[in-house]
Design an enzyme around this catalytic site. Structure first.
Site, PDB file in Angstrom:
ATOM      1  N   ASP A 102       0.835  -1.202   0.000  1.00  0.00           N
ATOM      2  CA  ASP A 102       0.000   0.000   0.000  1.00  0.00           C
ATOM      3  C   ASP A 102       0.869   1.252   0.000  1.00  0.00           C
ATOM      4  O   ASP A 102       0.551   2.249  -0.629  1.00  0.00           O
ATOM      5  CB  ASP A 102      -0.901   0.021   1.242  1.00  0.00           C
ATOM      6  CG  ASP A 102      -1.986  -1.042   1.154  1.00  0.00           C
ATOM      7  OD1 ASP A 102      -2.076  -1.701   0.096  1.00  0.00           O
ATOM      8  OD2 ASP A 102      -2.720  -1.202   2.147  1.00  0.00           O
TER       9      ASP A 102
ATOM     10  N   ASP B  25       0.774   4.186  -2.708  1.00  0.00           N
ATOM     11  CA  ASP B  25       0.470   5.574  -2.335  1.00  0.00           C
ATOM     12  C   ASP B  25       1.549   6.534  -2.827  1.00  0.00           C
ATOM     13  O   ASP B  25       1.264   7.661  -3.215  1.00  0.00           O
ATOM     14  CB  ASP B  25       0.323   5.699  -0.816  1.00  0.00           C
ATOM     15  CG  ASP B  25      -0.931   4.999  -0.313  1.00  0.00           C
ATOM     16  OD1 ASP B  25      -1.805   4.697  -1.160  1.00  0.00           O
ATOM     17  OD2 ASP B  25      -1.025   4.737   0.898  1.00  0.00           O
TER      18      ASP B  25
ATOM     19  N   SER C 292     -34.868  -7.466 -18.983  1.00  0.00           N
ATOM     20  CA  SER C 292     -34.788  -8.206 -17.727  1.00  0.00           C
ATOM     21  C   SER C 292     -35.185  -9.640 -18.036  1.00  0.00           C
ATOM     22  O   SER C 292     -35.952  -9.905 -18.950  1.00  0.00           O
ATOM     23  CB  SER C 292     -35.701  -7.605 -16.676  1.00  0.00           C
ATOM     24  OG  SER C 292     -36.995  -7.509 -17.202  1.00  0.00           O
TER      25      SER C 292
ATOM     26  N   GLU D 192     -24.501 -18.862 -15.260  1.00  0.00           N
ATOM     27  CA  GLU D 192     -23.750 -17.890 -14.466  1.00  0.00           C
ATOM     28  C   GLU D 192     -24.467 -17.624 -13.152  1.00  0.00           C
ATOM     29  O   GLU D 192     -25.663 -17.844 -13.048  1.00  0.00           O
ATOM     30  CB  GLU D 192     -23.643 -16.561 -15.238  1.00  0.00           C
ATOM     31  CG  GLU D 192     -22.873 -16.654 -16.530  1.00  0.00           C
ATOM     32  CD  GLU D 192     -23.159 -15.456 -17.442  1.00  0.00           C
ATOM     33  OE1 GLU D 192     -23.102 -14.314 -16.969  1.00  0.00           O
ATOM     34  OE2 GLU D 192     -23.463 -15.695 -18.618  1.00  0.00           O
TER      35      GLU D 192
ATOM     36  N   LYS E 145     -26.269 -15.303 -10.499  1.00  0.00           N
ATOM     37  CA  LYS E 145     -27.049 -14.074 -10.637  1.00  0.00           C
ATOM     38  C   LYS E 145     -26.746 -13.197  -9.428  1.00  0.00           C
ATOM     39  O   LYS E 145     -27.251 -13.437  -8.334  1.00  0.00           O
ATOM     40  CB  LYS E 145     -28.532 -14.413 -10.699  1.00  0.00           C
ATOM     41  CG  LYS E 145     -29.409 -13.233 -11.024  1.00  0.00           C
ATOM     42  CD  LYS E 145     -30.840 -13.670 -11.249  1.00  0.00           C
ATOM     43  CE  LYS E 145     -31.711 -12.518 -11.689  1.00  0.00           C
ATOM     44  NZ  LYS E 145     -31.675 -11.379 -10.759  1.00  0.00           N
TER      45      LYS E 145
ATOM     46  N   ASP F 183     -26.872 -10.392  -6.757  1.00  0.00           N
ATOM     47  CA  ASP F 183     -27.993  -9.621  -6.244  1.00  0.00           C
ATOM     48  C   ASP F 183     -27.549  -8.177  -6.071  1.00  0.00           C
ATOM     49  O   ASP F 183     -27.287  -7.708  -4.972  1.00  0.00           O
ATOM     50  CB  ASP F 183     -28.447 -10.213  -4.905  1.00  0.00           C
ATOM     51  CG  ASP F 183     -29.819  -9.710  -4.515  1.00  0.00           C
ATOM     52  OD1 ASP F 183     -30.464  -9.045  -5.351  1.00  0.00           O
ATOM     53  OD2 ASP F 183     -30.242  -9.969  -3.382  1.00  0.00           O
TER      54      ASP F 183
ATOM     55  N   ARG G  96     -30.366   0.948 -15.303  1.00  0.00           N
ATOM     56  CA  ARG G  96     -31.299   0.333 -16.227  1.00  0.00           C
ATOM     57  C   ARG G  96     -32.509   1.243 -16.502  1.00  0.00           C
ATOM     58  O   ARG G  96     -32.985   1.345 -17.620  1.00  0.00           O
ATOM     59  CB  ARG G  96     -31.802  -0.994 -15.667  1.00  0.00           C
ATOM     60  CG  ARG G  96     -32.688  -1.765 -16.637  1.00  0.00           C
ATOM     61  CD  ARG G  96     -33.675  -2.675 -15.916  1.00  0.00           C
ATOM     62  NE  ARG G  96     -32.991  -3.693 -15.124  1.00  0.00           N
ATOM     63  CZ  ARG G  96     -32.668  -4.899 -15.584  1.00  0.00           C
ATOM     64  NH1 ARG G  96     -32.955  -5.234 -16.814  1.00  0.00           N
ATOM     65  NH2 ARG G  96     -32.061  -5.748 -14.820  1.00  0.00           N
TER      66      ARG G  96
ATOM     67  N   TYR H 111     -20.916  -9.052 -17.450  1.00  0.00           N
ATOM     68  CA  TYR H 111     -21.294 -10.327 -18.063  1.00  0.00           C
ATOM     69  C   TYR H 111     -21.699 -10.235 -19.529  1.00  0.00           C
ATOM     70  O   TYR H 111     -22.077 -11.221 -20.131  1.00  0.00           O
ATOM     71  CB  TYR H 111     -22.413 -11.001 -17.260  1.00  0.00           C
ATOM     72  CG  TYR H 111     -23.560 -10.090 -16.901  1.00  0.00           C
ATOM     73  CD1 TYR H 111     -23.696  -9.633 -15.593  1.00  0.00           C
ATOM     74  CD2 TYR H 111     -24.499  -9.703 -17.842  1.00  0.00           C
ATOM     75  CE1 TYR H 111     -24.742  -8.794 -15.237  1.00  0.00           C
ATOM     76  CE2 TYR H 111     -25.540  -8.871 -17.499  1.00  0.00           C
ATOM     77  CZ  TYR H 111     -25.666  -8.417 -16.199  1.00  0.00           C
ATOM     78  OH  TYR H 111     -26.688  -7.583 -15.850  1.00  0.00           O
TER      79      TYR H 111
ATOM     80  N   LYS I  45     -28.268 -19.202 -19.943  1.00  0.00           N
ATOM     81  CA  LYS I  45     -28.337 -18.582 -21.269  1.00  0.00           C
ATOM     82  C   LYS I  45     -27.991 -19.609 -22.332  1.00  0.00           C
ATOM     83  O   LYS I  45     -27.078 -20.420 -22.133  1.00  0.00           O
ATOM     84  CB  LYS I  45     -27.330 -17.426 -21.388  1.00  0.00           C
ATOM     85  CG  LYS I  45     -27.635 -16.237 -20.519  1.00  0.00           C
ATOM     86  CD  LYS I  45     -26.499 -15.230 -20.579  1.00  0.00           C
ATOM     87  CE  LYS I  45     -26.771 -14.087 -19.604  1.00  0.00           C
ATOM     88  NZ  LYS I  45     -25.554 -13.302 -19.322  1.00  0.00           N
TER      89      LYS I  45
ATOM     90  N   LYS J 163     -34.480 -18.480  -9.724  1.00  0.00           N
ATOM     91  CA  LYS J 163     -34.283 -17.778  -8.445  1.00  0.00           C
ATOM     92  C   LYS J 163     -34.335 -18.754  -7.287  1.00  0.00           C
ATOM     93  O   LYS J 163     -35.240 -19.580  -7.213  1.00  0.00           O
ATOM     94  CB  LYS J 163     -35.393 -16.742  -8.259  1.00  0.00           C
ATOM     95  CG  LYS J 163     -35.413 -15.670  -9.336  1.00  0.00           C
ATOM     96  CD  LYS J 163     -34.686 -14.444  -8.894  1.00  0.00           C
ATOM     97  CE  LYS J 163     -35.688 -13.380  -8.518  1.00  0.00           C
ATOM     98  NZ  LYS J 163     -35.056 -12.109  -8.203  1.00  0.00           N
TER      99      LYS J 163
ATOM    100  N   CYS K 207     -32.414 -12.517  35.640  1.00  0.00           N
ATOM    101  CA  CYS K 207     -32.485 -13.697  34.795  1.00  0.00           C
ATOM    102  C   CYS K 207     -33.924 -14.222  34.776  1.00  0.00           C
ATOM    103  O   CYS K 207     -34.598 -14.210  35.806  1.00  0.00           O
ATOM    104  CB  CYS K 207     -31.542 -14.771  35.336  1.00  0.00           C
ATOM    105  SG  CYS K 207     -31.510 -16.269  34.329  1.00  0.00           S
TER     106      CYS K 207
ATOM    107  N   CYS L  20     -34.817 -17.135  34.724  1.00  0.00           N
ATOM    108  CA  CYS L  20     -34.903 -18.439  35.381  1.00  0.00           C
ATOM    109  C   CYS L  20     -35.555 -18.292  36.761  1.00  0.00           C
ATOM    110  O   CYS L  20     -35.617 -17.188  37.285  1.00  0.00           O
ATOM    111  CB  CYS L  20     -33.512 -19.058  35.514  1.00  0.00           C
ATOM    112  SG  CYS L  20     -32.499 -18.294  36.792  1.00  0.00           S
TER     113      CYS L  20
ATOM    114  N   CYS M 160     -26.087 -14.452  33.592  1.00  0.00           N
ATOM    115  CA  CYS M 160     -26.727 -14.874  34.831  1.00  0.00           C
ATOM    116  C   CYS M 160     -25.619 -15.517  35.646  1.00  0.00           C
ATOM    117  O   CYS M 160     -24.934 -16.409  35.169  1.00  0.00           O
ATOM    118  CB  CYS M 160     -27.834 -15.887  34.569  1.00  0.00           C
ATOM    119  SG  CYS M 160     -28.404 -16.706  36.076  1.00  0.00           S
TER     120      CYS M 160
ATOM    121  N   CYS N 152     -28.546 -21.851  38.328  1.00  0.00           N
ATOM    122  CA  CYS N 152     -29.572 -21.444  37.363  1.00  0.00           C
ATOM    123  C   CYS N 152     -30.007 -22.656  36.531  1.00  0.00           C
ATOM    124  O   CYS N 152     -29.208 -23.231  35.795  1.00  0.00           O
ATOM    125  CB  CYS N 152     -29.008 -20.350  36.464  1.00  0.00           C
ATOM    126  SG  CYS N 152     -30.041 -19.933  35.052  1.00  0.00           S
TER     127      CYS N 152
HETATM  128 ZN   LIG Z   1     -30.509 -17.780  35.666  1.00  0.00          ZN
END
Ligand SMILES: [Zn+2]
Length: 689
Positions: free
Chosen positions: A45, A49, A94, A125, A127, A129, A148, A241, A304, A328, A422, A424, A441, A446
């Site tokens: 890096d 830079d 689409s 391929e 798709k 999202d 689009r 694509y 396709k 899908k 708690c 319990c 707790c 417990c």
């Molecule tokens: Zn407890």
């Protein structure tokens, strides 16, 4: 030449500057490509830079050398008032969506009919999202990018797209036949990784801003920002694509994908040619499972017809091509109403708030509860009872709440606060250790903790006691028959009490007692894991068992000795020490020892197993079997399979698309093995693969 050498006027300086500017841009383009497209940085890096800084400085000194395709101009433009409209050269279609195998078969049937017996194949391929975009290049330079929109007219978002570092501002010189490819349009998808999405959402929450529901919404929102400087702050990614050019004729979609990659566009490596519809189904099933391991979301598969002349013959209907469909997957995210928040107590006493939901169908099951992680997560989301939340099923078993739709908040939504006690019966006061997000707790008695501890102890990967599941444990804890895991091995003395219970016949009791008896054969590392020592998971339990050979030896080890083991950090070492030093835990272990459980490694003196003492790490995918199976086989032969590469690793098995473990293996000089070599090794030891 001579003249130039001796003249010290501006023109020669500028000439040199121009050359250097060209050189720097070309280098930076190469480094950007390696970093953003191939995810394989070529320089540090710092060096990057330095080069970038030099270019910025030269362009500052000679402003007329600045061109729009310079890497410094990715964030050049001023904020816009609004977006101009762009007419697409070709409509952005689409795809028709399908959700069942029958629909895919029907699609294939129509294609076969339309091509009347001619051979054909599919290009499949992932798709992504994300948000569909189109990119126009003129003379090899990026000149226009658009959304689009309605498919015919979209918004001009050139300035925003420029900030995506994997988008080539200048393409590489590529010839198709005799034509140099310089003028064309590319279609692709802008998207964001889940990690980046979560990171950004956390920042927004911290700044008191509304979180986004999912990576796609965040991507769409980002591309619509009017200030490109703000867009540049958000790590958008790109995948391409499709390439459309009037000047060259391409034969197939697969050629198209290869060409895009050659030109320097980011493409997904996961596409596949499928000669038959069965191969398409195979691809669909494979990715249904594997998609969870991708760092970004896909919502399906695109199928396709591969050959472009065949595509053209089939043409389009309405706004969708006839030669392609999207399959899908079922939605992994759902939206529902939060009816309440309850608390769950874990075996260490950790308290997890759980969302009680209006039941909703998600990815094959009805969900009515989802985890909220911890109290600060609820606070950060500013979640209120009555809110509409988004839930997701990740790779985990328990679904989780990932966001809230604040626009759907009813006026009477009630804020929630972490209770002080708690849930319990002991109602002990909850406690949050300094610097932790979790409440605990603290009562050792417990009953909820007791239940969780016994559930863990009896679970399949620990002692594997059949018939001792959640319900039975709850019942036995409530009736006082079980208070600690050691009580399990005293159950036979209480046979009479068991048999008398409703739903418990002689046979059922006997089965349970048999399963308890059988569990005594579990090896030491499983017992160690079953004890539920904090941070000691299956893997660590094996490491400790191998290293010390017995519980007594483990407890004699100092913290330093523990930390000297490669896999053991200070956190685990401390936890093991605390366990060993706790008189109650020691007493428990004594009772289990007395009951006949293995607290030392069994000797395998007479026949050494072939891979004994060898440690294997897998990276990438294997063709012959899933990784879990390969790991089982290694262990069957006496070896160990671990998940990370260290000095003690014997072999790294390299599958398809290996990850950073391969790099680590090279750095540490660990021997690597291809899949076929690994299979050969298995065969040598009598495994039929
Ligand atoms: Zn407890």
């Amino acid at each position: 030449m001579q003249e130039q050498l001796f003249s010290s006027d501006d023109t020669s300086d500028k000439h040199r500057a121009r050359e250097r500017v060209e050189e720097l841009r070309s280098l930076i383009r190469q480094y950007d490509y390696a970093y953003y497209v191939e995810a394989h940085p070529l320089i540090s890096d710092r060096d990057y830079d330095r080069l970038f800084g030099e270019l910025v400085e030269l362009e500052r000194r000679y402003p007329d050398l600045v061109t729009p395709d310079s890497p410094t101009q990715r964030v050049g433009g001023a904020p816009l008032e609004g977006f101009a409209h762009v007419q697409h050269r070709r409509p952005m279609l689409s795809l028709a969506n399908t959700y069942t195998r029958e629909e895919v078969l029907e699609f294939d049937r129509r294609i076969r009919q339309a091509l009347s017996g001619e051979p054909y194949r599919y290009c499949c391929e992932l798709k992504f999202d994300g948000v569909a975009i189109s990119l126009r290049y003129s003379q090899g330079r990026f000149v226009l990018g658009a959304t689009r929109g309605d498919g015919l007219v979209g918004d001009d978002i050139t300035q925003n797209l420029r900030t995506i570092r994997s988008l080539p501002l200048v393409v590489r010189p590529v010839r198709v036949g005799r034509t140099q490819l310089t003028d064309f349009e590319v279609r692709g998808e802008a998207y964001m990784s889940r990690n980046d999405f979560e990171h950004l959402n956390r920042q927004r929450l911290a700044a008191g801003e509304k979180p986004f529901a999912n990576p796609r919404n965040l991507t769409a929102g980002t591309l619509k920002l009017l200030d490109p400087r703000e867009v540049a702050q958000r790590p958008l990614q790109l995948v391409c694509y499709y390439l459309d050019s009037e000047h060259v004729h391409l034969e197939s979609q697969s050629d198209n994908l290869r060409l895009l990659a050659k030109l320097g566009f980011p493409t997904s490596p996961h596409w596949r040619l499928c000669p038959t519809i069965d191969d398409v189904f195979k691809y669909i099933s494979e990715w249904e499972e594997k998609r969870r391991r991708l760092p970004f979301d896909i919502d399906g598969i695109v199928v396709k017809l591969d050959r472009i002349d065949q595509q053209e013959r089939l043409g389009t209907v309405a706004r969708s091509p006839r030669w392609a469909i999207a399959y899908k997957y079922e939605a992994e995210q759902a939206r529902t109403v939060l009816k309440g928040i309850t608390l769950q107590v874990g075996r260490t006493g950790v308290i997890t708030p759980v969302a009680e939901l209006e039941p909703v169908f998600l990815a094959g099951s009805t969900i009515s509860r989802a985890t909220l992680h911890n109290a600060s997560f609820v606070e950060q989301l500013d979640l209120r009872i009555g809110d509409t939340v988004y839930i997701e099923k990740g790779g985990e078993v328990i679904p989780k709440v990932v966001g809230v739709d604040l626009s759907a908040r009813p006026a009477d939504a009630k804020p929630w606060h972490m209770p002080e006690h708690c849930p319990c019966p002991h109602k002990s006061k909850l406690y949050r250790p300094e610097g932790e997000v979790n409440y605990y707790c603290q009562s050792p008695a417990c009953p909820w903790q007791i239940r969780r501890r016994i559930e863990h102890f009896a679970s399949r990967r620990a002692m594997d006691i059949e018939g001792l599941g959640e319900k039975v444990i709850a019942e036995l804890v409530e009736s006082g028959l079980l208070e600690t895991v050691a009580d399990i091995y005293d159950l036979y003395t209480r046979r009479d009490q068991l048999v008398g219970r409703p739903g418990w016949g002689e046979k059922r009791v006997q089965n349970l007692l048999d399963a308890v008896e059988a569990s005594k054969q579990q090896p030491f590392h499983r017992v160690l894991y079953a004890l539920g020592i904090r941070y000691v998971g299956e893997e660590i339990a094996k490491v400790l068992a191998d290293h010390f050979g017995s519980f007594d030896a483990l407890c004699r080890a100092s913290r330093q000795e523990l930390e000297a083991i490669h896999e053991i950090g200070p956190r685990i070492a401390e936890s093991v020490r605390n366990f060993c030093d706790d008189p109650e835990e020691r007493q428990l272990v004594q009772r289990l020892q007395h009951a006949g459980l293995s607290f030392q490694q069994r000797k395998t003196a007479h026949h050494r197993t072939p891979l004994e003492g060898k440690t294997f790490v897998f990276t990438g995918e294997l063709d012959a079997m899933p990784r879990s199976r390969a790991e089982e086989l290694v262990e069957l032969l006496g070896g160990r399979a671990t998940s990370s590469v260290s000095k003690t690793t014997s072999f790294v098995i390299v599958g398809r698309q290996p990850g950073s473990k391969l790099v680590k293996a090279h750095q540490l000089g660990i021997q690597t093995m291809s899949e076929s070599e690994f299979l050969e090794l298995l065969r040598q030891h009598g495994v039929n693969v």
